[in-house]
Design a protein around this motif. Structure first.
Motif, PDB file in Angstrom:
ATOM      1  N   SER A 168     -15.325  -0.862   1.544  1.00  0.00           N
ATOM      2  CA  SER A 168     -14.240  -0.903   2.500  1.00  0.00           C
ATOM      3  C   SER A 168     -13.720   0.507   2.795  1.00  0.00           C
ATOM      4  CB  SER A 168     -13.079  -1.761   1.963  1.00  0.00           C
ATOM      5  OG  SER A 168     -11.995  -1.769   2.844  1.00  0.00           O
ATOM      6  N   THR A 227       0.874 -10.625   3.522  1.00  0.00           N
ATOM      7  CA  THR A 227      -0.546 -10.677   3.186  1.00  0.00           C
ATOM      8  C   THR A 227      -1.202  -9.351   3.572  1.00  0.00           C
ATOM      9  OG1 THR A 227      -1.154 -11.611   5.338  1.00  0.00           O
ATOM     10  CG2 THR A 227      -0.686 -13.169   3.538  1.00  0.00           C
ATOM     11  N   GLY A 228      -2.394  -9.140   3.049  1.00  0.00           N
ATOM     12  CA  GLY A 228      -3.164  -7.955   3.382  1.00  0.00           C
ATOM     13  C   GLY A 228      -4.638  -8.296   3.506  1.00  0.00           C
ATOM     14  N   ASP A 229      -5.432  -7.301   3.823  1.00  0.00           N
ATOM     15  CA  ASP A 229      -6.871  -7.484   3.993  1.00  0.00           C
ATOM     16  C   ASP A 229      -7.534  -7.549   2.618  1.00  0.00           C
ATOM     17  OD1 ASP A 229      -9.510  -7.508   4.690  1.00  0.00           O
ATOM     18  OD2 ASP A 229      -9.500  -5.564   5.710  1.00  0.00           O
ATOM     19  N   ALA A 230      -8.097  -8.708   2.267  1.00  0.00           N
ATOM     20  CA  ALA A 230      -8.740  -8.866   0.962  1.00  0.00           C
ATOM     21  C   ALA A 230      -9.961  -7.970   0.813  1.00  0.00           C
ATOM     22  CB  ALA A 230      -9.131 -10.326   0.739  1.00  0.00           C
ATOM     23  N   ASP A 231     -10.577  -7.580   1.931  1.00  0.00           N
ATOM     24  CA  ASP A 231     -11.772  -6.742   1.868  1.00  0.00           C
ATOM     25  C   ASP A 231     -11.474  -5.340   1.349  1.00  0.00           C
ATOM     26  OD1 ASP A 231     -13.362  -8.784   2.793  1.00  0.00           O
ATOM     27  OD2 ASP A 231     -13.277  -8.141   4.889  1.00  0.00           O
ATOM     28  N   VAL A 232     -10.203  -4.945   1.348  1.00  0.00           N
ATOM     29  CA  VAL A 232      -9.868  -3.592   0.919  1.00  0.00           C
ATOM     30  C   VAL A 232     -10.223  -3.348  -0.534  1.00  0.00           C
ATOM     31  CG1 VAL A 232      -7.508  -4.024   0.098  1.00  0.00           C
ATOM     32  CG2 VAL A 232      -8.063  -1.845   1.190  1.00  0.00           C
ATOM     33  N   ASN A 281      -2.055  -6.507  -4.296  1.00  0.00           N
ATOM     34  CA  ASN A 281      -1.427  -7.748  -3.857  1.00  0.00           C
ATOM     35  C   ASN A 281      -0.699  -8.409  -5.022  1.00  0.00           C
ATOM     36  OD1 ASN A 281      -3.352  -9.243  -5.357  1.00  0.00           O
ATOM     37  ND2 ASN A 281      -4.706  -9.457  -3.588  1.00  0.00           N
ATOM     38  N   ARG A 301       0.853  -1.187   0.000  1.00  0.00           N
ATOM     39  CA  ARG A 301       0.000   0.000   0.000  1.00  0.00           C
ATOM     40  C   ARG A 301       0.883   1.230   0.000  1.00  0.00           C
ATOM     41  NH1 ARG A 301      -1.705   4.003   3.400  1.00  0.00           N
ATOM     42  NH2 ARG A 301      -0.332   3.213   5.039  1.00  0.00           N
ATOM     43  N   HIS A 341      -3.759   0.235  -3.068  1.00  0.00           N
ATOM     44  CA  HIS A 341      -3.601  -1.050  -2.388  1.00  0.00           C
ATOM     45  C   HIS A 341      -3.457  -2.122  -3.469  1.00  0.00           C
ATOM     46  CE1 HIS A 341      -5.738   1.431   0.571  1.00  0.00           C
ATOM     47  NE2 HIS A 341      -5.300   0.622   1.524  1.00  0.00           N
TER      48      HIS A 341
END
Length: 241
Positions: A237, A227-232, A73, A54, A71
């Protein structure tokens, strides 16, 4: 003459980057350049270990200043937010766009996907093959007066996107893509101000050049992790923090 220079460069490249590990598929010339780029950024393991990134950047352009947040991945999902109101996300499953606060959500078109992905600076440096691959080695070229290796990929509309890596050490220099949204000519993006963040080196600034227009990005915040928050990547979100 160029063919001879490229042959010499290819020999230098083989000497610079590591061979394929035993048991792996034979590496293509493009794979070797990408491995060299990851080594230049801090090492194969460190670069591959970044699965989420990010950044928030202060941006300036012909019409003034604004902020940009991205953001992304390693798998290829990316979300772009402008302080001016635009938001959009491209994922492996779908995509969406919102043109301003309170505006309805619309489906992301292929044209807008190229716009969103063109701002994915950190992952375009770290993992371009997951966005535009498979990449292929075109040869030795000059990129903003630097001798470079050029790899080509394909964007969401089937147009070429060119990635450039320093011939000296294969550090990513930037990329060039077509502007499908405005049709105002190709956009050249330069990676600038490389700094170490943890185990890797990352570009802390970027410059977008399109004709007479220049946009400067200065990273105010950078966050990376496995890893990160997939909901972003979902439109509801909250990414304000």
């Amino acid at each position: 003459m160029r063919k001879g220079r490229f042959a010499i460069a290819a020999v230098s490249l083989v000497a610079l980057v590591s061979c394929s590990p035993e048991g792996d598929e034979p590496a293509t010339p493009a794979d070797e350049v990408l491995r060299g780029s990851r080594r230049a950024m801090g090492g194969e393991s460190a670069a591959r270990g970044i699965g989420f990134a990010r950044f928030r950047a202060a941006a300036t352009g012909p019409e003034g200043g604004y902020e940009v947040t991205v953001h992304a991945n390693a798998e290829g999902d990316v979300r772009l937010d402008f302080s001016l109101g635009f938001s959009g996300s491209a994922t492996s499953d779908d995509g969406w766009v919102r043109f301003g606060p309170g505006e309805p959500i619309a489906s992301l078109t292929d044209t807008l996907e190229t716009f969103v992905r063109g701002h994915d600076l950190l992952m375009n440096a770290l993992h371009p093959e997951t966005r535009y691959g498979p990449l292929r080695l075109i040869g030795e070229r000059t990129f903003v007066e630097v001798e470079a290796f050029r790899l080509d990929g394909v964007d969401a509309l089937g147009a070429p996107i060119e990635f450039y890596y320093s011939r000296a050490d294969t550090l990513p220099l930037g990329f060039r893509l077509l502007d499908h949204l405005r049709g105002a000519g190709p956009v050249t993006t330069l990676f600038l101000d490389w700094q170490r963040r943890g185990d890797v080196r990352l570009p802390m600034a970027a410059r977008f050049v399109q004709g007479d227009e220049v946009f400067e990005y200065e990273m105010a915040e950078v966050e990376t992790g496995e890893t990160g928050d997939a909901d972003v990547f979902q439109p509801d979100s909250d990414v304000s923090g």
